[in-house]
Design a protein around this motif. Structure first.
Motif, mmCIF file in Angstrom:
data_model
loop_
_atom_site.group_PDB
_atom_site.id
_atom_site.type_symbol
_atom_site.label_atom_id
_atom_site.label_comp_id
_atom_site.label_asym_id
_atom_site.label_seq_id
_atom_site.Cartn_x
_atom_site.Cartn_y
_atom_site.Cartn_z
ATOM 1 N N ALA A 189 0.826 -1.112 0.265
ATOM 2 C CA ALA A 189 -0.143 -0.031 -0.430
ATOM 3 C C ALA A 189 0.999 1.352 -0.150
ATOM 4 O O ALA A 189 2.171 1.662 0.485
ATOM 5 C CB ALA A 189 -0.997 0.211 1.157
ATOM 6 N N ILE A 190 0.532 2.649 -0.549
ATOM 7 C CA ILE A 190 1.060 3.179 -1.027
ATOM 8 C C ILE A 190 0.453 4.045 0.097
ATOM 9 O O ILE A 190 -0.576 4.536 0.879
ATOM 10 C CB ILE A 190 1.093 4.145 -2.216
ATOM 11 N N VAL A 191 1.512 4.778 1.252
ATOM 12 C CA VAL A 191 1.095 5.805 2.039
ATOM 13 C C VAL A 191 0.998 7.017 1.710
ATOM 14 O O VAL A 191 1.732 7.689 1.312
ATOM 15 C CB VAL A 191 1.643 5.987 3.559
ATOM 16 N N VAL A 192 -0.189 7.544 2.205
ATOM 17 C CA VAL A 192 -0.903 8.762 1.534
ATOM 18 C C VAL A 192 -1.288 9.816 2.163
ATOM 19 O O VAL A 192 -1.521 9.312 3.463
ATOM 20 C CB VAL A 192 -1.447 9.056 0.449
ATOM 21 N N HIS B 123 -7.492 12.056 1.084
ATOM 22 C CA HIS B 123 -8.167 11.265 0.451
ATOM 23 C C HIS B 123 -8.520 11.556 -0.159
ATOM 24 O O HIS B 123 -9.214 13.780 -0.741
ATOM 25 C CB HIS B 123 -9.686 10.434 1.169
ATOM 26 N N GLN C 107 -4.384 -0.442 -6.814
ATOM 27 C CA GLN C 107 -2.983 -0.049 -6.493
ATOM 28 C C GLN C 107 -3.594 0.582 -5.199
ATOM 29 O O GLN C 107 -4.905 1.548 -4.819
ATOM 30 C CB GLN C 107 -2.179 1.273 -7.524
ATOM 31 N N VAL C 108 -4.006 -0.060 -3.798
ATOM 32 C CA VAL C 108 -3.895 0.337 -2.589
ATOM 33 C C VAL C 108 -3.239 1.597 -2.253
ATOM 34 O O VAL C 108 -2.201 1.730 -1.907
ATOM 35 C CB VAL C 108 -3.337 -1.122 -1.571
ATOM 36 N N TYR C 109 -3.897 2.553 -1.518
ATOM 37 C CA TYR C 109 -3.662 3.845 -0.955
ATOM 38 C C TYR C 109 -3.652 3.520 0.078
ATOM 39 O O TYR C 109 -4.637 3.519 0.927
ATOM 40 C CB TYR C 109 -3.631 5.295 -1.392
ATOM 41 N N THR C 110 -2.795 3.784 1.218
ATOM 42 C CA THR C 110 -3.617 4.338 2.863
ATOM 43 C C THR C 110 -3.820 5.471 3.258
ATOM 44 O O THR C 110 -2.624 5.900 3.317
ATOM 45 C CB THR C 110 -3.526 2.893 3.302
ATOM 46 N N ILE D 198 -8.376 4.389 3.756
ATOM 47 C CA ILE D 198 -8.299 3.862 2.854
ATOM 48 C C ILE D 198 -8.294 4.011 1.484
ATOM 49 O O ILE D 198 -10.107 4.355 1.074
ATOM 50 C CB ILE D 198 -8.185 1.980 2.818
ATOM 51 N N PHE D 199 -8.584 4.051 -0.062
ATOM 52 C CA PHE D 199 -8.787 3.954 -1.020
ATOM 53 C C PHE D 199 -7.680 2.915 -2.176
ATOM 54 O O PHE D 199 -6.780 3.108 -2.213
ATOM 55 C CB PHE D 199 -8.860 5.418 -1.661
ATOM 56 N N ARG E 216 -6.736 3.093 -6.597
ATOM 57 C CA ARG E 216 -6.645 3.379 -7.823
ATOM 58 C C ARG E 216 -6.904 2.566 -8.813
ATOM 59 O O ARG E 216 -5.826 2.183 -8.502
ATOM 60 C CB ARG E 216 -5.817 4.848 -8.046
#
Lengths: 278, 95
Positions: A5-8, A11, B20-23, B82-83, B85
């Motif tokens: 998972a890519i940390v951002v 949202h 692709q998971v983003y958290t 979490i989302f 793309r």
């Protein structure tokens, strides 16, 4: 190619929320956040501009919703979310007014407003987040607490018959009635988009886990156990006779009926006195 | 969890999207909804904790290519933590 998972930091839905207030105050495992999230997602997909949406909420955990959405919003007095919303919807018919409130606020303290707004077919979308108790004040029994359920004020089990909210809404004249749970976010999103573009009084009951107020005294454990319960027991039946949609939590395997139950066309409340004023 | 009662006739030619998971770990309260209800079981709890003391979702080892961008974790997350793309190119493997 892709790793974990890519940390951002933000949202995509943050533009529709007051992101500086996040994370919200609600307990871990509570479903109200999911409803607010689905609501803002439906706003984005509704085809109606963001500044034409209005969110009104009452008092209680779900009353917090109005404080988190980035549309014109009102956090009103206890049980009076529908009267406030009625004023907006009647005088500014171009606005799309949504009431987000809890079962206690809408059907106990504000029960009279609820039935009369539906009788008049006021142009409101009412989301009732039903968690079966008064969560914010510590888990007292309310008008939707199922028979024999434990709560802070019913230590030997609730002996009052609860409301069957979809049946009530249909009986008093709602043009759209649906019931979904927090688990059915996709169906809920579709129901919200459909209901936002309809006339009249639209009502969606959303069953939500409340691990702190309802789960703990009833040995349900945490929010995820309550969600697993919904996964196991929910039966989608859009055409069911609403007299049969009571929620019975005394029998472990009795079904909880969900679906888009009522969808009829009724014109919105538009009194002549307001038409003259414009 | 995956019970397929029938197979679409164009199943062989269909491309399954890849996500692709983003958290946002510091928003997470560890409710477990995303991990439990991911149809591809892509997620698991982290070893690490966030600044509120909760374990947050990470992508399971070996499942990096499995996300199909169904957005269920995104919609069901009460915290907007979490989302996903959609990745434009390659389709998901073993979907």
């Amino acid at each position: 190619m892709s790793s974990g998972a890519i940390v951002v930091e933000s949202h995509p839905a943050d533009t529709l929320l007051r992101a500086e207030r996040l994370p919200h105050i609600l307990c871990p495992g509570c479903g109200i956040g999911s409803v607010v999230h689905t609501y803002v997602d439906a706003i984005a997909a509704s085809g109606i501009p963001q500044d034409k949406h209005v969110c009104v909420s009452g008092i209680g955990c779900s009353g917090r919703a109005a404080g988190y959405v980035n549309v014109d919003s009102y956090h009103t007095t206890h049980g009076r979310s529908i009267p406030f919303a009625l004023g907006i919807a009647t005088y500014r018919p171009e606005l799309h007014v949504t009431v987000i409130s809890g079962d206690g606020d809408l059907t106990a303290i504000g029960g009279n407003h609820f039935i009369h707004a539906a009788r008049r077919s006021v142009a409101l979308l009412v989301l009732c987040i039903n968690n079966f108790n008064y969560g914010m004040t510590g888990g007292q029994a309310g008008p939707t607490t199922p028979l024999s359920a434990m709560s802070r004020t019913t230590p030997h089990g609730c002996w009052e018959r609860p409301f069957n909210l979809p049946f009530l809404a249909q009986a008093v004249g709602a043009s759209y009635v649906a019931r979904w749970t927090v688990l059915h976010v996709r169906q809920l999103r579709a129901a919200l988009i459909h209901a936002m573009n309809k006339e009249g009084f639209r009502f969606i009951e959303i069953l939500s886990p409340c691990p702190t107020g309802f789960g703990r005294p009833n040995d349900i454990g945490d929010g995820i156990s309550e969600m697993q319960n919904y996964l196991r027991r929910c039966v989608v039946d859009n055409g069911i006779d609403l007299r049969q949609t009571d929620i019975d939590l005394t029998q472990q395997d009795s079904p909880i009926y969900v679906g888009d139950f009522v969808d009829v066309d009724r014109p919105s409340f538009r009194p002549q006195v307001v038409q003259h004023a414009h | 969890m995956s019970v397929h009662t029938r197979v679409p006739i164009d199943a062989a030619s269909m491309q399954v999207p890849r996500g692709q998971v983003y958290t946002i770990p510091n928003r997470c309260k560890g409710c477990n909804f995303c991990i439990q209800f991911c149809p591809k079981e892509v997620l698991e709890f982290s070893e690490a904790i966030n600044n509120k003391g909760y374990h947050f979702p990470i992508v399971r080892k070996g499942k990096e290519e499995q996300c199909i961008h169904c957005r269920f974790c995104d919609l069901i997350c009460p915290e907007l933590a979490i989302f996903t793309r959609e990745l434009e190119s390659a389709p998901a493997q073993g979907a």
